[in-house]
Design an enzyme around this catalytic site. Sequence first.
Site, short mmCIF file in Angstrom:
data_model
loop_
_atom_site.label_atom_id
_atom_site.label_comp_id
_atom_site.label_asym_id
_atom_site.label_seq_id
_atom_site.Cartn_x
_atom_site.Cartn_y
_atom_site.Cartn_z
CG ASP A 1 42.43 35.34 89.07
OD1 ASP A 1 41.97 36.38 88.16
OD2 ASP A 1 42.89 34.22 88.92
CG HIS B 1 45.23 36.26 78.51
ND1 HIS B 1 45.61 35.72 77.75
CD2 HIS B 1 46.48 35.25 79.54
CE1 HIS B 1 46.16 34.79 77.71
NE2 HIS B 1 47.07 34.62 78.66
O1 RIB Z 1 43.99 32.44 81.00
C1 RIB Z 1 44.67 33.42 81.22
C2 RIB Z 1 43.88 34.21 82.33
O2 RIB Z 1 44.77 32.94 83.25
C3 RIB Z 1 43.67 35.28 82.92
O3 RIB Z 1 42.79 35.79 83.88
C4 RIB Z 1 44.74 35.36 84.01
O4 RIB Z 1 44.56 36.61 84.91
C5 RIB Z 1 45.09 34.20 84.68
O5 RIB Z 1 43.97 33.78 85.93
CA CA Z 2 42.82 36.50 85.89
#
Ligand code: RIB
Ligand code: CA
Length: 329
Positions: free
Chosen positions: A13, A249
Amino acid sequence: MHPAPLPVIFDTDPGVDDAMALYFALAHPGIELLGITTTFGNVSVAQATVNALYLLEIAGQKIPVTQGVATPWVKTAEAPPAHIHGADGLGNLPQRAAVKQTPDPRASAQFIVDMARARPGEITLVAVGPLGNLSLALKLEPKLPELLREVIVMGGTILEPGNVSPVAEANVWNDPHAADAVFAAGWKLTLVGLDVTHRLILPTTLFRQIAQHHAHPATATLLHAVEFYAHFYSQRHPQVAQIQGCFGHDVLAFIYLVNPELFTLALGAVRVATDGLAQGQTIMNRNPSANYPQAGWEASRPLIQVCLQVQADAAKTVFEQTLMRPWLH
Ligand code: RIB
Ligand code: CA
């Protein structure tokens, strides 16, 4: 001789850390990206598709992009977090170059099923957004767990506090019903959640060095997006403010794929709370010998791997060395 690169479908996303992850995957010689499947999450699914195509275009790459689910399975969709990723998902880019590639007309879930049937047992699915595409693909093809090699999910948290509620991580929070179905599907699944992603702090200076090393629209765009994203994280987390950077992340899902030895894993059943105060919580049974009487914790439930610790300095080095490689022309 190098081993053949691992074929991967990237469910995403984009999103700033999704963009970092995409460029890591494109730069890494051990990864072959077969396709990108988009979902709502950090932005609307339409914007996620625009961003995936844009990030590929400016990096000079042609890979199929399919558009996926626009809303959660059951819960009401929330507004995207424009304060974290920007209204456009890439830190509010001042301008964009024209994009030639158009999306593959298939829905993301159908693309996943088609690819898995065409290459049974070969493909790894790396998912870093809400899990609606995977749960829909499971409905279309119940044998999907046997057809995919492995699923790696950036999502959830076991011991670390949540990032959208005291207990919930954003990707799981955004579609808890889909996540619960995916965690119960019986495939080889590894969760790369906040327990490890909150250990990987990437300084903005690193992205500046990458952009200087490769003076290129792709690295300039990534730097712009990271500067916006780092501003949010530096305001919110003192340990990030010290370094002036952001959490990486989604990048860690790919680092787990190529360097699993950097992670400490636990094995157990994981369920997701779908409503109430704990909505979006990923609850792991870390005591498999306990015979809990409640429905949902039967001994027959599939076990999944959860990353609980990471060698963060080594992971950061892997990221840096990969993005410094000659992957842009
Ligand atoms: O919590 C982190 C996630 O949430 C990652 O995938 C970031 O892109 C958001 O979508
Ligand atoms: Ca993400």
